[in-house]
Enzyme design. Structure first.
Site, short mmCIF file in Angstrom:
data_model
loop_
_atom_site.label_atom_id
_atom_site.label_comp_id
_atom_site.label_asym_id
_atom_site.label_seq_id
_atom_site.Cartn_x
_atom_site.Cartn_y
_atom_site.Cartn_z
N LYS A 52 32.49 6.13 -22.92
CA LYS A 52 30.73 6.14 -22.66
C LYS A 52 30.15 7.24 -23.21
O LYS A 52 28.98 7.16 -24.00
CB LYS A 52 30.65 6.03 -21.06
CG LYS A 52 30.87 4.83 -20.33
CD LYS A 52 30.80 5.07 -18.85
CE LYS A 52 31.25 3.68 -18.15
NZ LYS A 52 31.24 3.85 -16.60
N GLN A 96 31.04 8.03 -11.70
CA GLN A 96 31.96 7.08 -12.03
C GLN A 96 32.91 6.84 -10.59
O GLN A 96 33.34 7.78 -9.83
CB GLN A 96 32.92 7.77 -13.18
CG GLN A 96 34.14 6.74 -13.64
CD GLN A 96 33.82 5.85 -14.53
OE1 GLN A 96 32.66 5.56 -14.98
NE2 GLN A 96 34.44 4.83 -14.28
N ASP A 119 23.45 2.20 -13.65
CA ASP A 119 24.85 1.47 -13.33
C ASP A 119 24.05 0.06 -12.49
O ASP A 119 24.91 -0.83 -12.55
CB ASP A 119 25.73 2.07 -12.29
CG ASP A 119 26.95 2.55 -12.99
OD1 ASP A 119 27.10 2.04 -14.20
OD2 ASP A 119 27.65 3.59 -12.45
N1 GUN Z 1 34.23 2.10 -12.35
C1 GUN Z 1 34.74 0.99 -12.72
N2 GUN Z 1 33.60 0.44 -13.48
C2 GUN Z 1 32.40 1.23 -13.21
C3 GUN Z 1 31.20 1.20 -13.46
O1 GUN Z 1 30.62 0.30 -14.27
N3 GUN Z 1 30.44 2.23 -13.25
C4 GUN Z 1 30.91 3.20 -12.44
N4 GUN Z 1 29.99 4.28 -12.12
N5 GUN Z 1 32.07 3.27 -12.23
C5 GUN Z 1 32.90 2.08 -12.49
#
Ligand code: GUN
Length: 292
Positions: A52, A96, A119
């Site tokens: 990211k 995350q 998100d």
């Molecule tokens: N863990 C796995 N996929 C995601 C996601 O799309 N966002 C976040 N914050 N954590 C994750």
């Protein structure tokens, strides 16, 4: 049978985002800024967050990574969330997941300012999505809708069977695909671990979405001739032939299912690359028309 190329589609969308950032700069608009909180050092989470940050660099966003040890207390993490909520330089941020077990994920998600929740996990954003109001859509469902749109796959009136009812994939997808919109207007069946007669239900699917996290779960005998298959699975399984010692496995037995399909997403290179793009799109939306 067409293999849906998520890498190609995501590269095109990424290039459009890069162009938009250049356009924003020329107009004196704010450079989008995405922040991420990473707790502990889970291998999968490290990989996702690093990807990211790299995406942000590539499209010209500012990114900030805030790391905490997995011993952090919930109150400290809530304070960090609050700081990002109040920081005007940060347009959007993510925490995350998964978090260590002593931290209540719902408390953390609910503490995020919904206007910065890129998100799309906050109850306000889920509620707006369910009502068809403008919101940040969760990354995986939105990425899947964009693939369906790109490949001009008809959804209206078709039977979509989703396996897996998670808060971040199956449940929002069921809402989005049943909406009165395009893509949408599907008749949706949401299956889960307690579903009886799963194979018979899958055999009725025009669009079959596997999002349960069990490698190669969906076998060829569960697929109707001509179905569209979307594979959301990304389980790390041991592999003797890769440098890292593992490979990603989807939820679909590709070799069995592919010959029966009209369209299918591969793993890797299908849904995965799209989810990262949605985070960039949501961050752009969060930056809106703020001035530099
Ligand atoms: N863990 C796995 N996929 C995601 C996601 O799309 N966002 C976040 N914050 N954590 C994750």
């Amino acid at each position: 049978m067409t293999i849906i190329d998520g890498k190609k589609v995501s590269a095109e969308l990424k290039s459009a985002i890069r162009d938009e950032v250049i356009r924003r700069n020329s107009l004196g608009l704010k450079q989008p800024h995405l922040a991420a909180i990473l707790v502990g050092n889970d291998g999968g989470s490290e990989t996702y967050v690093a990807a990211k940050v790299k995406d942000c660099e590539e499209v010209g966003y500012i990114s900030t990574l805030i790391r905490f040890p997995d011993t952090i207390q919930e109150t400290e993490l809530l304070a960090a969330v609050d700081q990002l909520n109040m920081d005007p330089s940060v347009d959007g941020f993510i925490v995350q997941l998964p978090l260590p077990r002593h931290i209540n994920e719902n408390n953390i998600i609910e503490a995020i300012d919904p206007s910065k929740d890129v998100d799309g996990f906050h109850p306000v954003n889920i509620g707006k999505m369910a009502l068809g109001l403008s919101s940040y859509l969760p990354a995986t469902p939105s990425g899947i809708l964009q693939l369906i749109e790109y490949y001009k796959i008809e959804t209206s009136g078709r039977h979509c069977v989703i396996i897996g009812r998670s808060n971040i994939v199956g449940t929002p997808l069921a809402i989005l695909l049943s909406r009165k919109s395009s893509p949408g207007n599907c008749t949706v069946t949401l299956c889960h671990s307690q579903t009886k007669g799963l194979k018979e239900i899958c055999l009725q699917a025009d669009i079959l979405i596997a999002a349960l996290g069990k490698p190669a779960f969906l076998t060829g005998d569960m697929v109707k001739q001509g179905a569209v298959i979307i594979d959301v699975g990304t389980t790390r399984v041991p592999s003797a032939t890769t440098k890292s010692g593992f490979r990603l496995s989807g939820d679909v037995n590709f070799d069995e299912a592919a010959p029966k399909c009209s369209f299918i997403t591969p793993v890797p290179g299908g849904v995965g690359p799209m989810t990262r793009i949605v985070l960039l799109q949501n961050t752009l939306k969060a930056a809106g028309d703020k001035k530099q």
